[in-house]
Scaffold this motif. Structure first.
Motif, PDB file in Angstrom:
ATOM      1  N   SER A 237      87.823-114.296  24.226  1.00 41.90           N
ATOM      2  CA  SER A 237      87.490-115.551  24.917  1.00 41.90           C
ATOM      3  C   SER A 237      87.519-115.394  26.438  1.00 41.90           C
ATOM      4  CB  SER A 237      88.439-116.669  24.482  1.00 41.90           C
ATOM      5  OG  SER A 237      89.780-116.329  24.775  1.00 41.90           O
ATOM      6  N   GLU A 238      88.408-114.564  26.953  1.00 46.30           N
ATOM      7  CA  GLU A 238      88.491-114.431  28.408  1.00 46.30           C
ATOM      8  C   GLU A 238      87.964-113.102  28.925  1.00 46.30           C
ATOM      9  OE1 GLU A 238      92.367-115.512  29.879  1.00 46.30           O
ATOM     10  OE2 GLU A 238      92.021-117.626  29.400  1.00 46.30           O
ATOM     11  N   GLY A 239      87.987-112.072  28.069  1.00 51.07           N
ATOM     12  CA  GLY A 239      87.567-110.755  28.547  1.00 51.07           C
ATOM     13  C   GLY A 239      86.264-110.251  27.950  1.00 51.07           C
ATOM     14  N   GLY A 240      85.746-110.964  26.939  1.00 52.52           N
ATOM     15  CA  GLY A 240      84.500-110.550  26.310  1.00 52.52           C
ATOM     16  C   GLY A 240      84.627-109.283  25.465  1.00 52.52           C
ATOM     17  N   LEU A 241      85.862-108.894  25.181  1.00 52.29           N
ATOM     18  CA  LEU A 241      86.094-107.677  24.390  1.00 52.29           C
ATOM     19  C   LEU A 241      86.467-108.047  22.959  1.00 52.29           C
ATOM     20  CD1 LEU A 241      86.497-104.496  24.529  1.00 52.29           C
ATOM     21  CD2 LEU A 241      88.924-104.995  24.862  1.00 52.29           C
ATOM     22  N   ARG A 242      85.635-107.622  22.027  1.00 53.40           N
ATOM     23  CA  ARG A 242      85.911-107.940  20.621  1.00 53.40           C
ATOM     24  C   ARG A 242      86.847-106.911  19.999  1.00 53.40           C
ATOM     25  NH1 ARG A 242      83.483-111.855  17.677  1.00 53.40           N
ATOM     26  NH2 ARG A 242      81.589-112.778  18.531  1.00 53.40           N
ATOM     27  N   CYS A 243      87.981-107.394  19.496  1.00 51.51           N
ATOM     28  CA  CYS A 243      88.954-106.524  18.832  1.00 51.51           C
ATOM     29  C   CYS A 243      89.327-107.192  17.516  1.00 51.51           C
ATOM     30  CB  CYS A 243      90.202-106.359  19.702  1.00 51.51           C
ATOM     31  SG  CYS A 243      89.822-105.616  21.307  1.00 51.51           S
ATOM     32  N   ASN A 244      88.991-106.561  16.406  1.00 52.64           N
ATOM     33  CA  ASN A 244      89.296-107.193  15.124  1.00 52.64           C
ATOM     34  C   ASN A 244      90.761-107.015  14.722  1.00 52.64           C
ATOM     35  OD1 ASN A 244      88.549-104.437  14.753  1.00 52.64           O
ATOM     36  ND2 ASN A 244      88.446-104.801  12.545  1.00 52.64           N
ATOM     37  N   VAL A 245      91.431-106.068  15.367  1.00 53.43           N
ATOM     38  CA  VAL A 245      92.846-105.844  15.066  1.00 53.43           C
ATOM     39  C   VAL A 245      93.628-105.777  16.380  1.00 53.43           C
ATOM     40  CG1 VAL A 245      94.513-104.338  13.905  1.00 53.43           C
ATOM     41  CG2 VAL A 245      92.157-104.469  13.046  1.00 53.43           C
ATOM     42  N   ILE A 246      94.773-106.448  16.413  1.00 59.03           N
ATOM     43  CA  ILE A 246      95.650-106.298  17.572  1.00 59.03           C
ATOM     44  C   ILE A 246      97.037-105.869  17.101  1.00 59.03           C
ATOM     45  CG2 ILE A 246      94.398-107.973  19.015  1.00 59.03           C
ATOM     46  CD1 ILE A 246      96.697-109.948  18.574  1.00 59.03           C
ATOM     47  N   ALA A 247      97.714-105.088  17.937  1.00 60.44           N
ATOM     48  CA  ALA A 247      99.074-104.657  17.616  1.00 60.44           C
ATOM     49  C   ALA A 247     100.068-105.509  18.398  1.00 60.44           C
ATOM     50  CB  ALA A 247      99.253-103.188  17.976  1.00 60.44           C
ATOM     51  N   ASN A 248     101.244-105.654  17.801  1.00 62.05           N
ATOM     52  CA  ASN A 248     102.328-106.394  18.451  1.00 62.05           C
ATOM     53  C   ASN A 248     103.542-105.484  18.629  1.00 62.05           C
ATOM     54  OD1 ASN A 248     104.079-108.424  19.357  1.00 62.05           O
ATOM     55  ND2 ASN A 248     104.683-108.982  17.260  1.00 62.05           N
TER      56      ASN A 248
ATOM     57  N   THR B 116      91.303-110.281  12.757  1.00 62.14           N
ATOM     58  CA  THR B 116      91.517-110.420  11.314  1.00 62.14           C
ATOM     59  C   THR B 116      92.873-109.866  10.859  1.00 62.14           C
ATOM     60  OG1 THR B 116      90.459-108.301  10.835  1.00 62.14           O
ATOM     61  CG2 THR B 116      89.034-110.249  10.859  1.00 62.14           C
ATOM     62  N   HIS B 117      93.455-108.981  11.673  1.00 62.99           N
ATOM     63  CA  HIS B 117      94.760-108.406  11.300  1.00 62.99           C
ATOM     64  C   HIS B 117      95.641-108.246  12.537  1.00 62.99           C
ATOM     65  CE1 HIS B 117      92.142-107.079   8.022  1.00 62.99           C
ATOM     66  NE2 HIS B 117      93.220-106.922   7.276  1.00 62.99           N
ATOM     67  N   VAL B 118      96.930-108.482  12.336  1.00 61.00           N
ATOM     68  CA  VAL B 118      97.926-108.148  13.355  1.00 61.00           C
ATOM     69  C   VAL B 118      98.781-107.027  12.772  1.00 61.00           C
ATOM     70  CG1 VAL B 118      99.945-108.965  14.638  1.00 61.00           C
ATOM     71  CG2 VAL B 118      97.971-110.477  14.340  1.00 61.00           C
ATOM     72  N   ILE B 119      99.008-105.980  13.543  1.00 66.00           N
ATOM     73  CA  ILE B 119      99.917-104.923  13.093  1.00 66.00           C
ATOM     74  C   ILE B 119     101.183-104.982  13.944  1.00 66.00           C
ATOM     75  CG2 ILE B 119     100.251-102.459  12.666  1.00 66.00           C
ATOM     76  CD1 ILE B 119      97.247-102.103  12.518  1.00 66.00           C
ATOM     77  N   HIS B 120     102.294-105.335  13.306  1.00 63.76           N
ATOM     78  CA  HIS B 120     103.576-105.351  14.013  1.00 63.76           C
ATOM     79  C   HIS B 120     104.120-103.930  14.066  1.00 63.76           C
ATOM     80  CE1 HIS B 120     103.762-109.712  13.879  1.00 63.76           C
ATOM     81  NE2 HIS B 120     103.649-109.710  12.555  1.00 63.76           N
ATOM     82  N   VAL B 121     104.588-103.536  15.240  1.00 67.90           N
ATOM     83  CA  VAL B 121     105.160-102.198  15.417  1.00 67.90           C
ATOM     84  C   VAL B 121     106.534-102.356  16.049  1.00 67.90           C
ATOM     85  CG1 VAL B 121     104.779 -99.911  16.419  1.00 67.90           C
ATOM     86  CG2 VAL B 121     102.827-101.420  16.027  1.00 67.90           C
ATOM     87  N   LEU B 122     107.515-101.643  15.513  1.00 64.37           N
ATOM     88  CA  LEU B 122     108.832-101.652  16.168  1.00 64.37           C
ATOM     89  C   LEU B 122     109.060-100.313  16.847  1.00 64.37           C
ATOM     90  CD1 LEU B 122     111.434-103.199  16.809  1.00 64.37           C
ATOM     91  CD2 LEU B 122     112.444-102.173  14.762  1.00 64.37           C
ATOM     92  N   GLY B 123     109.184-100.358  18.157  1.00 57.56           N
ATOM     93  CA  GLY B 123     109.399 -99.145  18.935  1.00 57.56           C
ATOM     94  C   GLY B 123     110.871 -98.858  19.161  1.00 57.56           C
ATOM     95  N   PRO B 124     111.169 -97.703  19.782  1.00 57.37           N
ATOM     96  CA  PRO B 124     112.538 -97.352  20.135  1.00 57.37           C
ATOM     97  C   PRO B 124     113.045 -98.242  21.262  1.00 57.37           C
ATOM     98  CG  PRO B 124     110.994 -95.798  21.114  1.00 57.37           C
ATOM     99  CD  PRO B 124     110.187 -96.700  20.236  1.00 57.37           C
ATOM    100  N   ASN B 125     114.333 -98.567  21.218  1.00 55.86           N
ATOM    101  CA  ASN B 125     114.901 -99.475  22.210  1.00 55.86           C
ATOM    102  C   ASN B 125     115.906 -98.792  23.139  1.00 55.86           C
ATOM    103  OD1 ASN B 125     116.008-101.664  23.614  1.00 55.86           O
ATOM    104  ND2 ASN B 125     117.562-101.939  22.018  1.00 55.86           N
TER     105      ASN B 125
END
Ligand code: AR6
Length: 231
Positions: free
Chosen positions: A116-127, A186-195
């Motif tokens: 909507s703001e950047g014009g970049l289509r991404c069907n999957v985003i990571a969290n 269409t999909h969100v991929i949750h990722v847990l990184g090192p803390n």
């Protein structure tokens, strides 16, 4: 139009306003809209305080390993600020490798508003998630759960209750979510990184041997998750 930040030019200079270059010529535009694309934030480098030099090495290393296994799919590292140190580091290091510019690039923008703001289509985003897979907590996790609405919380619970460091979980997003209808996610991929933040769970107390291993595993799990979606 996709605003793509290329690796060409003097890669060591700071990211400047307007550096997301527009790709608007040629007939490739229509096909770009259907190209499977994963947008991902830099895992662990803000609230989890992971070293940026080490993180940038790992991002470029794992991207290089996966980018050609993913066919025509694209990987996009996103951050909110044009001054993002991690984007600069990754751009510089990626430019020194044999990575196709149209398959991996950096992008400045809010990961919840890429289309909507950047014009970049991404069907999957990571969290960059927390181990309880809970909304809130600030950073990109709060932004994604807020933008996706309650549908993401429900859909996440159906997949997993918690996450170990280094692991990822793929969550199909219901079409009722504004992230789906507005942004085409269409999909969100949750990722847990090192803390490396002593005030957060699973604190690694500056153990970068373990930390780097877990961050590598986190990106590997993320890209494997993306591959499983587009297969
Ligand atoms: N769009 C794109 N990138 C963003 C956005 C956004 N809206 N917001 C932040 N970033 P962080 P972590 C970038 O702190 O270090 C949470 O509270 C940010 O600039 O979100 O893995 C969770 O609940 C940085 O480059 O994640 C966990 O408890 C990157 O996203 C914890 O923080 C990651 O920053 C995870 O910490």
């Amino acid at each position: 139009h996709d605003n793509i930040s290329s690796f060409s030019g003097n890669a060591s200079k700071e990211l400047k306003e307007g550096e997301n270059l527009a790709v608007c010529s040629s007939g490739s535009h229509a096909s770009l809209n259907n190209t499977p694309t994963l947008a991902f934030p830099s895992i662990s480098t803000s609230d989890f305080q992971f070293n940026l030099e080490k993180a940038s090495d790992i991002i470029v290393e794992v991207v290089e390993e996966y980018v050609n296994k993913l066919g025509s799919a694209r990987l996009v590292l996103v951050d909110v600020s044009h001054k993002s140190k991690i984007l600069s580091l990754v751009k510089t290091k990626a430019a020194q490798k044999n990575i196709e510019l149209n398959k991996f690039f950096t992008f400045v923008g809010d990961i919840t508003k890429l289309y909507s703001e950047g014009g970049l289509r991404c069907n999957v985003i990571a969290n960059a998630a927390n181990w309880r897979l809970k909304p809130g907590g600030g950073g990109v996790n709060a932004a994604i759960f807020n933008a996706a609405g309650p549908a993401l919380e429900v859909a996440t619970k159906e997949q997993a209750q918690s996450l170990h460091p280094g692991k990822a979980v793929v969550v199909p997003l219901p079409s009722t979510s504004p992230l789906f209808s507005r942004e085409g996610v269409t999909h969100v991929i949750h990722v847990l990184g090192p803390n490396m933040n002593q005030h957060r769970p699973n604190f690694l107390n500056n153990d970068y041997i373990k930390g780097c291993q877990i961050l590598r595993e986190a990106y590997t799990s993320l890209f494997e998750g993306f591959a499983s979606i587009i297969r």
